[in-house]
Design an enzyme around this catalytic site. Structure first.
Site, PDB file in Angstrom:
ATOM      1  N   CYS A  76      99.094 -11.498 -42.364  1.00 57.43           N
ATOM      2  CA  CYS A  76      98.820 -10.627 -41.223  1.00 57.43           C
ATOM      3  C   CYS A  76      98.897 -11.355 -39.880  1.00 57.43           C
ATOM      4  O   CYS A  76      99.521 -10.873 -38.930  1.00 57.43           O
ATOM      5  CB  CYS A  76      97.478  -9.911 -41.380  1.00 57.43           C
ATOM      6  SG  CYS A  76      96.007 -10.980 -41.347  1.00 57.43           S
ATOM      7  N   HIS A 125      91.438  -9.752 -40.577  1.00 62.18           N
ATOM      8  CA  HIS A 125      92.707  -9.041 -40.709  1.00 62.18           C
ATOM      9  C   HIS A 125      93.138  -8.537 -39.346  1.00 62.18           C
ATOM     10  O   HIS A 125      92.316  -8.129 -38.530  1.00 62.18           O
ATOM     11  CB  HIS A 125      92.579  -7.873 -41.692  1.00 62.18           C
ATOM     12  CG  HIS A 125      93.890  -7.217 -41.982  1.00 62.18           C
ATOM     13  ND1 HIS A 125      94.920  -7.864 -42.620  1.00 62.18           N
ATOM     14  CD2 HIS A 125      94.348  -5.977 -41.687  1.00 62.18           C
ATOM     15  CE1 HIS A 125      95.958  -7.045 -42.720  1.00 62.18           C
ATOM     16  NE2 HIS A 125      95.629  -5.891 -42.157  1.00 62.18           N
ATOM     17  N   HIS A 137     101.314  -3.882 -40.373  1.00 56.14           N
ATOM     18  CA  HIS A 137     100.560  -5.055 -40.825  1.00 56.14           C
ATOM     19  C   HIS A 137     101.079  -5.556 -42.161  1.00 56.14           C
ATOM     20  O   HIS A 137     101.845  -4.879 -42.835  1.00 56.14           O
ATOM     21  CB  HIS A 137      99.058  -4.736 -40.882  1.00 56.14           C
ATOM     22  CG  HIS A 137      98.664  -3.827 -42.007  1.00 56.14           C
ATOM     23  ND1 HIS A 137      97.478  -3.945 -42.665  1.00 56.14           N
ATOM     24  CD2 HIS A 137      99.290  -2.778 -42.581  1.00 56.14           C
ATOM     25  CE1 HIS A 137      97.377  -3.019 -43.599  1.00 56.14           C
ATOM     26  NE2 HIS A 137      98.459  -2.295 -43.565  1.00 56.14           N
TER      27      HIS A 137
END
Length: 166
Positions: A76, A125, A137
């Site tokens: 990510c 994240h 993502h």
């Protein structure tokens, strides 16, 4: 009355009025200059954000790989870093470092395309907001880069956002 420069007669109220006008003109010019500078900075950031989003779209389908920073596979933060690098903005490697390094913070409602949205308590994240309630993502091992709708789940896990390149 007192004699002014070149022998012209002036009085104190006229001098005060002229000084006030000069101050107002200087302040207006400074404000206008600051506004133009802010608009230029915002326009430049918007151009970079568009480039970052465009690059992120091209990565859709690439596999997730822990520590992946492209090309071809991503985690990510690697995807966020790579997308903004393509737009001419250098970012640190990890989610926490990115969040700390980028000074312009954004809210959930204030997010614009290109902003980085962070999730979970440790900001572990990150996704790239692409507008209209979607982000791109690299979700987790065994998956691939994808565009997803930001659901109530993501809103409940949201833990800050930043606007790189500003």
């Amino acid at each position: 009355m007192t004699a002014g420069p070149a022998g012209a007669a002036t009085n104190a109220p006229q001098r005060t009025a002229l000084a006030a006008l000069a101050t107002k003109a200087t302040t207006s010019k400074a404000t206008a200059t600051k506004t133009v500078a802010t608009q230029s900075r915002a326009a430049k950031q918007n151009k970079r954000a568009t480039a970052a989003v465009k690059y992120a779209y091209k990565q859709i389908g690439d596999p997730y790989r822990y520590g992946g920073s492209g090309p071809g596979s991503w985690d990510c933060s690697g995807l966020a870093q790579g997308s903004w690098r393509k737009a001419g903005v250098k970012l640190p490697r990890t989610t926490q470092q990115i969040y700390r390094a980028v000074k312009h913070k954004v809210s959930w409602k204030g997010a614009k395309a290109g902003d980085l949205l962070f999730f979970y308590s440790g900001r572990t994240h990150v996704g790239i907001y692409v507008g209209h309630g979607y982000m791109i993502h690299a979700p987790h091992s065994g998956s691939h880069v994808k565009k997803i709708k930001l659901t109530h789940y993501y809103k409940s896990q949201f833990n800050g956002g930043v606007r790189p390149g500003y």
